[in-house]
Design a protein around this motif. Structure first.
Motif, PDB file in Angstrom:
ATOM      1  N   UNK A 154      44.616  38.042  46.942  1.00  0.00           N
ATOM      2  CA  UNK A 154      44.037  39.255  46.354  1.00  0.00           C
ATOM      3  C   UNK A 154      42.569  39.020  45.994  1.00  0.00           C
ATOM      4  N   UNK A 155      42.260  37.853  45.453  1.00  0.00           N
ATOM      5  CA  UNK A 155      40.875  37.542  45.099  1.00  0.00           C
ATOM      6  C   UNK A 155      39.989  37.487  46.350  1.00  0.00           C
ATOM      7  N   UNK A 156      40.505  36.921  47.431  1.00  0.00           N
ATOM      8  CA  UNK A 156      39.731  36.817  48.673  1.00  0.00           C
ATOM      9  C   UNK A 156      39.511  38.186  49.318  1.00  0.00           C
ATOM     10  N   UNK A 157      40.477  39.060  49.171  1.00  0.00           N
ATOM     11  CA  UNK A 157      40.358  40.390  49.777  1.00  0.00           C
ATOM     12  C   UNK A 157      39.633  41.382  48.875  1.00  0.00           C
ATOM     13  N   UNK A 158      39.403  40.968  47.617  1.00  0.00           N
ATOM     14  CA  UNK A 158      38.690  41.802  46.645  1.00  0.00           C
ATOM     15  C   UNK A 158      39.444  43.100  46.345  1.00  0.00           C
ATOM     16  N   UNK A 159      40.772  43.045  46.402  1.00  0.00           N
ATOM     17  CA  UNK A 159      41.598  44.200  46.075  1.00  0.00           C
ATOM     18  C   UNK A 159      41.876  44.232  44.572  1.00  0.00           C
ATOM     19  N   UNK A 160      42.381  45.376  44.103  1.00  0.00           N
ATOM     20  CA  UNK A 160      42.718  45.495  42.688  1.00  0.00           C
ATOM     21  C   UNK A 160      44.135  45.003  42.454  1.00  0.00           C
ATOM     22  N   UNK A 161      44.458  44.691  41.210  1.00  0.00           N
ATOM     23  CA  UNK A 161      45.757  44.151  40.836  1.00  0.00           C
ATOM     24  C   UNK A 161      46.645  45.258  40.276  1.00  0.00           C
ATOM     25  N   UNK A 162      47.805  44.846  39.769  1.00  0.00           N
ATOM     26  CA  UNK A 162      48.741  45.764  39.125  1.00  0.00           C
ATOM     27  C   UNK A 162      48.066  46.522  37.978  1.00  0.00           C
ATOM     28  N   UNK A 163      47.075  45.909  37.367  1.00  0.00           N
ATOM     29  CA  UNK A 163      46.369  46.533  36.242  1.00  0.00           C
ATOM     30  C   UNK A 163      45.389  47.607  36.697  1.00  0.00           C
ATOM     31  N   UNK A 164      45.232  47.792  38.010  1.00  0.00           N
ATOM     32  CA  UNK A 164      44.310  48.798  38.514  1.00  0.00           C
ATOM     33  C   UNK A 164      42.862  48.378  38.464  1.00  0.00           C
ATOM     34  N   UNK A 165      42.628  47.084  38.375  1.00  0.00           N
ATOM     35  CA  UNK A 165      41.270  46.538  38.321  1.00  0.00           C
ATOM     36  C   UNK A 165      41.267  45.204  39.053  1.00  0.00           C
ATOM     37  N   UNK A 166      40.107  44.578  39.125  1.00  0.00           N
ATOM     38  CA  UNK A 166      40.008  43.285  39.791  1.00  0.00           C
ATOM     39  C   UNK A 166      40.474  42.176  38.851  1.00  0.00           C
ATOM     40  N   UNK A 167      40.932  41.088  39.438  1.00  0.00           N
ATOM     41  CA  UNK A 167      41.449  39.985  38.627  1.00  0.00           C
ATOM     42  C   UNK A 167      40.321  39.237  37.934  1.00  0.00           C
ATOM     43  N   UNK A 168      40.647  38.708  36.777  1.00  0.00           N
ATOM     44  CA  UNK A 168      39.700  37.864  36.049  1.00  0.00           C
ATOM     45  C   UNK A 168      39.810  36.426  36.534  1.00  0.00           C
ATOM     46  N   UNK A 169      38.796  35.644  36.224  1.00  0.00           N
ATOM     47  CA  UNK A 169      38.863  34.223  36.538  1.00  0.00           C
ATOM     48  C   UNK A 169      40.011  33.556  35.803  1.00  0.00           C
ATOM     49  N   UNK A 170      40.294  34.032  34.590  1.00  0.00           N
ATOM     50  CA  UNK A 170      41.396  33.469  33.805  1.00  0.00           C
ATOM     51  C   UNK A 170      42.727  33.697  34.503  1.00  0.00           C
TER      52      UNK A 170
END
Length: 358
Positions: free
Chosen positions: A183-199
């Motif tokens: 998901x991070x490599x594809x720059x898609x959003x997560x279940x939260x409807x936003x991009x993932x944090x580094x954490x």
């Protein structure tokens, strides 16, 4: 770019934590409605009374025998909790009971406590409930607007469950790192409807590290009903880290394949299906051979090693799994590579052969 990390309000883990009032110290409610499976409640009811009483929370009603998460069952329990004037819903047991408690709490806008009695799923920390019909077919989702207010993982209870449940949870957690990386490599959003944090990505990667370092020892401890540091690490990995990782890091091919399997006569636990699907995802993405080799090593060491025939899938059914995995209602679109049903089927067959040759 908006980023969002989802997490429970509090997470408490340890041997005997259910019976202590301090574990419930973050709760704002005063009247609890407790629901769960028969076995789960028989193991925890007396300790729950002790802990809640010490925290000044009254148990207004207890509903045992919650062994299905259907819209009718949810509605019935909402009525019961309303009649009890409950402001706090406490779900006790495995994924079905916990998902039901999330849906009931959502309907009432009540405080929610999840008390897992097995470590086979990351459901305790998530906001979503998976709902089925009376025949056990998928019927929809309920999305609570926040994660549980409190997750209480009593390892003294969880260690008494059969070891296979811990293994199933490790199978689900096995995918967390690789799906979050996709998901991070594809720059898609997560279940939260936003991009993932580094954490979130760091937490997701730590799930695999923990499985590699502590998984085998945790299984041995569980066999002897021993709460050890390794067992504690894996309970946290399966429950908290995997939950945070999938909600805030995202899902990709592994769970898309898992959904594809659900459309067939596959006969295996979710964790085993997801573990196999993780190997297929790594093939699909053409990941570095060292990463694939490390994943296969963990896959076998933890006893997750299953082939397609072990999962109830013959070669002819592979096309069905692949086609359904690539449908619009899965997370396959989160992959950083273009995936067709043909390419997905090739990845499944190649994963099966790699597992056989290992």
């Amino acid at each position: 770019m908006r980023k969002h990390l989802l997490a429970p309000g509090a997470y408490v883990q340890g041997d005997g934590v259910i019976a202590t009032g301090e574990s419930f110290g973050t709760l704002q409610g005063t009247t609890a409605f407790v629901l769960g499976g028969e076995t789960a409640l028989s193991m925890t009811e007396s300790d729950l009374h002790l802990g809640l009483e010490s925290a000044g929370v009254d148990v207004a009603a207890i509903e045992p025998g919650v062994d299905s998460c259907t819209f009718d069952r949810i509605e019935s329990l909402v009525d019961d909790a309303t009649a009890a004037a409950a402001d706090t819903i406490i779900g006790v047991g495995g994924g079905v009971a916990l998902d039901t408690s999330k849906a009931v709490a959502d309907a009432l806008d009540a405080e929610l406590v999840t008390v897992p009695t097995i470590a086979s799923t990351d459901a305790p920390c998530s906001s979503v409930s998976v709902v089925y019909d009376e025949e056990g077919n998928f019927d929809g989702y309920v999305h609570r607007d926040r994660d549980p207010d409190l997750v209480l993982a009593d390892t003294g209870v969880i260690v008494r469950a059969p070891t296979r449940f811990l293994r199933y949870g490790m199978g689900d957690a096995f995918a967390t790192r690789f799906e979050a990386e996709a998901v991070a490599r594809s720059n898609e959003v997560t279940h939260a409807g936003a991009h993932s944090t580094g954490a979130a990505l760091t937490l997701a990667r730590s799930t695999f590290d923990n499985l590699l370092s502590y998984g085998e020892s945790a299984l041995a401890a569980n066999e002897r009903t021993a709460v050890t540091p390794a067992f504690e690490r894996i309970v946290e990995t399966n429950t908290l880290l995997s939950g945070l990782g999938f909600e805030s890091g995202g899902l990709a091919a592994a769970h898309a394949f898992g959904k594809g399997f659900s459309k067939t006569d596959a006969d295996a636990q979710h964790g085993l299906l997801i573990a196999f699907s993780t190997i297929a995802q790594l093939v699909l993405e053409d990941r570095d051979p060292d990463i694939l080799e490390s994943a296969l090593d963990v896959y076998h060491t933890l006893g997750l090693d299953r082939r397609l025939t072990d999962l109830g899938i013959n070669d002819g059914a592979v096309e069905t799994v692949a086609k359904n995995a690539c449908s619009k209602d899965t997370t396959m679109s989160n992959e950083p590579v273009t995936v067709s049903p043909e390419r997905a089927a090739a990845a499944l067959r190649t994963a099966d052969e790699l597992i056989a040759q290992y």
